[in-house]
Design a protein around this motif. Structure first.
Motif, mmCIF file in Angstrom:
data_model
loop_
_atom_site.group_PDB
_atom_site.id
_atom_site.type_symbol
_atom_site.label_atom_id
_atom_site.label_comp_id
_atom_site.label_asym_id
_atom_site.label_seq_id
_atom_site.Cartn_x
_atom_site.Cartn_y
_atom_site.Cartn_z
ATOM 1 N N VAL A 12 10.712 -1.333 -6.175
ATOM 2 C CA VAL A 12 9.880 -0.691 -5.153
ATOM 3 C C VAL A 12 8.426 -0.608 -5.615
ATOM 4 N N SER A 13 8.233 -0.253 -6.883
ATOM 5 C CA SER A 13 6.880 -0.091 -7.413
ATOM 6 C C SER A 13 6.078 -1.375 -7.333
ATOM 7 N N HIS A 14 6.687 -2.495 -7.734
ATOM 8 C CA HIS A 14 5.952 -3.759 -7.720
ATOM 9 C C HIS A 14 5.723 -4.269 -6.303
ATOM 10 N N ALA A 15 6.629 -3.944 -5.392
ATOM 11 C CA ALA A 15 6.401 -4.304 -3.992
ATOM 12 C C ALA A 15 5.159 -3.584 -3.464
ATOM 13 N N VAL A 16 5.063 -2.288 -3.757
ATOM 14 C CA VAL A 16 3.899 -1.510 -3.328
ATOM 15 C C VAL A 16 2.644 -2.005 -4.035
ATOM 16 N N ARG A 17 2.746 -2.234 -5.347
ATOM 17 C CA ARG A 17 1.584 -2.661 -6.130
ATOM 18 C C ARG A 17 1.042 -4.005 -5.637
ATOM 19 N N THR A 18 1.934 -4.968 -5.424
ATOM 20 C CA THR A 18 1.499 -6.296 -5.000
ATOM 21 C C THR A 18 0.892 -6.271 -3.608
ATOM 22 N N GLY A 19 1.530 -5.547 -2.677
ATOM 23 C CA GLY A 19 1.001 -5.456 -1.317
ATOM 24 C C GLY A 19 -0.361 -4.796 -1.279
ATOM 25 N N ALA A 20 -0.508 -3.676 -2.023
ATOM 26 C CA ALA A 20 -1.790 -2.978 -2.052
ATOM 27 C C ALA A 20 -2.858 -3.816 -2.740
ATOM 28 N N TYR A 21 -2.461 -4.543 -3.787
ATOM 29 C CA TYR A 21 -3.410 -5.401 -4.507
ATOM 30 C C TYR A 21 -3.966 -6.492 -3.591
ATOM 31 N N GLU A 22 -3.081 -7.166 -2.878
ATOM 32 C CA GLU A 22 -3.518 -8.254 -1.994
ATOM 33 C C GLU A 22 -4.423 -7.727 -0.879
ATOM 34 N N ALA A 23 -4.055 -6.562 -0.317
ATOM 35 C CA ALA A 23 -4.875 -5.985 0.756
ATOM 36 C C ALA A 23 -6.247 -5.572 0.235
ATOM 37 N N ALA A 24 -6.261 -4.900 -0.934
ATOM 38 C CA ALA A 24 -7.532 -4.456 -1.508
ATOM 39 C C ALA A 24 -8.386 -5.637 -1.931
ATOM 40 N N LEU A 25 -7.752 -6.694 -2.443
ATOM 41 C CA LEU A 25 -8.499 -7.879 -2.872
ATOM 42 C C LEU A 25 -9.148 -8.564 -1.676
ATOM 43 N N ALA A 26 -8.436 -8.607 -0.562
ATOM 44 C CA ALA A 26 -9.002 -9.205 0.649
ATOM 45 C C ALA A 26 -10.211 -8.406 1.129
ATOM 46 N N LEU A 27 -10.114 -7.082 1.070
ATOM 47 C CA LEU A 27 -11.243 -6.244 1.478
ATOM 48 C C LEU A 27 -12.398 -6.375 0.503
ATOM 49 N N GLY A 28 -12.083 -6.420 -0.797
ATOM 50 C CA GLY A 28 -13.126 -6.553 -1.808
ATOM 51 C C GLY A 28 -13.823 -7.897 -1.735
ATOM 52 N N GLY A 29 -13.040 -8.948 -1.446
ATOM 53 C CA GLY A 29 -13.635 -10.271 -1.335
ATOM 54 C C GLY A 29 -14.539 -10.394 -0.136
ATOM 55 N N ALA A 30 -14.267 -9.558 0.883
ATOM 56 C CA ALA A 30 -15.099 -9.605 2.088
ATOM 57 C C ALA A 30 -16.426 -8.879 1.899
ATOM 58 N N ALA A 31 -16.501 -8.037 0.863
ATOM 59 C CA ALA A 31 -17.731 -7.286 0.625
ATOM 60 C C ALA A 31 -18.829 -8.235 0.138
ATOM 61 N N ALA A 32 -19.997 -8.079 0.678
ATOM 62 C CA ALA A 32 -21.116 -8.957 0.328
ATOM 63 C C ALA A 32 -21.500 -8.760 -1.132
ATOM 64 N N GLY A 33 -21.608 -9.854 -1.871
ATOM 65 C CA GLY A 33 -22.049 -9.789 -3.255
ATOM 66 C C GLY A 33 -21.020 -9.269 -4.226
#
Length: 233
Positions: A12-33
């Motif tokens: 369960v922990s890694h499912a949550v960790r991986t999903g949150a990581y991918e979502a946060a990475l997508a948001l972070g990658g969208a941030a300018a600079g």
């Protein structure tokens, strides 16, 4: 011993960790600079923090079973609840566990990315982002293992404190600060790195699976989708 709560908690922990990581990475990658490495580290830290909070109760039960404090998971749960109530006992060691897990995955991500940049030659290129050569699966797994081992050395003190907190007698109320102070007072600072080498050797395969394995699986899935799309014309 402790395999049932350990496996269920990690799943369960890694499912949550991986999903949150991918979502946060997508948001972070969208941030300018946004720096790719900084975005990866931040996303890893956020995902790990959320995943760890889900995992802590099962980690407490696993530790009690492994040190022989309880004969089975049911007895460990009853002892934990009887010792200090449901929230207090099942979330004992939260602070040191977060201090171990969050830096481990953040540092592991940074180390893995840095090791790859050196190995594939992109660190020496003009732009710093273009690989001079492709790395094989075996090389990526080796680099992932090295990243996991390196990150484990930095987080061993938190692991030692976490274990002392979680294996304390029920109701003892051992906090991270008191456990660390007792270790420093009674055993010295080097005791915080007790078991660092065997832990690094144990964590290395996990690092290979977590960092390189995840990348390889994602790459394989993407290639499979591309082939299906190409077949559909």
């Amino acid at each position: 011993r402790g395999v049932v709560p350990s496996a269920s908690g990690v799943f369960v922990s890694h499912a949550v960790r991986t999903g949150a990581y991918e979502a946060a990475l997508a948001l972070g990658g969208a941030a300018a600079g946004a720096s790719p490495l900084r975005a990866q580290a931040a996303a890893s830290a956020l995902g790990t923090a959320l995943g760890t909070l889900v995992r802590i109760p099962t980690e407490v039960l696993k530790q009690r079973l492994q040190v022989g404090a309880s004969p089975n998971a049911s007895a460990a749960l009853k002892a934990a609840v009887a010792g200090g109530g449901l929230p207090g006992s099942l979330f004992v060691g939260t602070v040191p566990l977060l201090l171990r897990e969050v830096p481990f995955y953040a540092l592991g991500t940074v180390f893995y990315t840095a090791f790859k940049r050196v190995a594939d030659g992109s660190a020496a290129s003009a732009g710093g982002d273009t690989p001079a050569r492709d790395l094989s699966r075996a090389q990526l797994l080796l680099l992932g293992g090295a990243a996991g081992a390196a990150a484990s050395l930095f987080t061993t003190p938190a692991d030692v404190v976490k274990t002392r907190c979680m294996t304390a007698a029920a109701g003892a109320g051992a906090s991270a600060a008191s456990a660390a102070a007792a270790i420093l007072r009674d055993e010295g600072v080097l005791a915080l790195w007790r078991g660092a080498l065997p832990r690094a050797l144990w964590v290395a395969p996990l690092g290979a699976m977590n960092f390189a394995g995840t990348e390889l699986i994602k790459k394989g899935l993407d290639e499979g989708v591309d082939k299906r799309m190409a077949a559909l014309g």
